[in-house]
Write a protein that holds these residues in place. Structure first.
Motif, short mmCIF file in Angstrom:
data_model
loop_
_atom_site.label_atom_id
_atom_site.label_comp_id
_atom_site.label_asym_id
_atom_site.label_seq_id
_atom_site.Cartn_x
_atom_site.Cartn_y
_atom_site.Cartn_z
N LEU A 145 3.13 11.74 8.26
CA LEU A 145 4.38 10.98 8.31
C LEU A 145 4.56 10.17 7.04
O LEU A 145 5.66 10.12 6.46
N ILE A 146 3.48 9.53 6.58
CA ILE A 146 3.55 8.71 5.37
C ILE A 146 3.90 9.57 4.16
O ILE A 146 4.74 9.19 3.33
N MET A 147 3.27 10.73 4.05
CA MET A 147 3.55 11.61 2.92
C MET A 147 4.99 12.12 2.97
O MET A 147 5.66 12.23 1.94
N LYS A 148 5.48 12.44 4.16
CA LYS A 148 6.83 12.97 4.31
C LYS A 148 7.90 11.96 3.89
O LYS A 148 8.92 12.33 3.30
N ALA A 174 0.82 -1.21 0.00
CA ALA A 174 0.00 0.00 0.00
C ALA A 174 0.85 1.26 0.00
O ALA A 174 0.48 2.26 -0.61
N PHE A 175 2.01 1.23 0.70
CA PHE A 175 2.87 2.40 0.80
C PHE A 175 4.30 2.03 0.46
O PHE A 175 4.75 0.93 0.72
N GLN A 176 5.00 2.98 -0.14
CA GLN A 176 6.42 2.83 -0.40
C GLN A 176 7.15 3.93 0.39
O GLN A 176 7.17 5.08 -0.02
N LEU A 177 7.71 3.56 1.53
CA LEU A 177 8.36 4.53 2.40
C LEU A 177 9.85 4.25 2.49
O LEU A 177 10.31 3.12 2.23
N ASP A 178 10.60 5.28 2.89
CA ASP A 178 12.02 5.06 3.14
C ASP A 178 12.19 4.35 4.49
O ASP A 178 11.22 4.18 5.24
N ARG A 194 10.46 2.89 10.10
CA ARG A 194 10.85 2.77 11.51
C ARG A 194 9.92 3.57 12.40
O ARG A 194 9.43 3.07 13.42
N LYS A 195 9.66 4.82 12.02
CA LYS A 195 8.79 5.68 12.82
C LYS A 195 7.36 5.14 12.84
O LYS A 195 6.70 5.15 13.90
N LEU A 196 6.87 4.67 11.69
CA LEU A 196 5.50 4.17 11.61
C LEU A 196 5.35 2.90 12.43
O LEU A 196 4.34 2.70 13.12
#
Length: 213
Positions: free
Chosen positions: A201-204, A141-145, A150-152
């Motif tokens: 946070l997800i957008m950032k 669903a999400f592609q995060l760094d 880690r934060k999520l």
């Protein structure tokens, strides 16, 4: 060949049928709520149900049956069993079965505590060993760094433990009816609000957002 095992990735069918996925996850909870609400009527209409116990235990039996049906449909339609509903389903069967067998409502009331504690400890434990396990659950669903995951993961781990404590406070200090209402109509809105609060946070930390920039 399609993957029919239990895994942590959202399948193509799940992404194409989000309403069905939501219905399968929320359906058993709604059946649990209405089973408890109309437990006395069900017992009078279907006398055989009185062998199960009072309204909450009748609702628990319906909850268990609905959970199994939901998992079966998920397996057929989505070709796999999503991890969180699968683990929750196992705990429902174990603690629901103990509640009915021992005629003790305590076990089913403790089920959310056990599930949320398990998820919270697993996520935070993974972080302690340098692994953001939430990335394996939501990476479809999400592609995060790495920092974003880690934060999520940290936030969700703490949130799951918060839900566990909240469940303990409610079931130990209020009536069964209040607890059922909280479980169905309280936990879900709280979770939705928490999820929406994570969008900044997800957008950032979104890799897609960074690529566009």
């Amino acid at each position: 060949m399609s993957d029919t095992s239990t895994d942590t990735h959202a399948s193509k069918a799940e992404r194409q049928n989000p309403l069905l996925k939501m219905a399968l996850e929320l359906g058993p909870l709604l059946i649990f709520f209405f089973g408890n609400l109309r437990g006395e009527w069900l017992a009078k209409t279907f006398p055989a149900l009185t062998a199960i116990g009072g309204p909450l235990l009748i609702a628990t039996a319906l909850f268990m049956a609905a959970t199994v049906l939901s998992l079966i449909i998920s397996k057929i339609v989505f070709k796999h069993l999503p991890v969180m509903p699968f683990v929750s389903g196992i705990v429902v069967m174990v603690f629901g079965g103990l509640s009915i067998w021992l005629q003790d409502e305590t076990f089913i009331k403790m089920k959310p505590t056990i599930v949320n504690t398990l998820f919270g400890v697993t996520l935070l434990g993974g972080l302690a060993f340098g692994t953001s396990l939430l990335g394996y659950v939501f990476n479809a669903a999400f592609q995060l760094d790495a920092e974003g995951w880690r934060k999520l993961t940290l936030r969700w781990g703490i949130f799951f433990l918060f839900l566990a404590v909240l469940n303990e406070v409610v079931w130990r200090n209020f009536s069964a009816d209040v607890w059922v209402n909280f479980k169905v109509w309280g936990t879900m809105p709280i979770t939705i609000l928490f999820t929406l609060a994570q969008m900044p946070l997800i957008m950032k930390h979104s890799l897609e957002e960074k690529e566009e920039q």
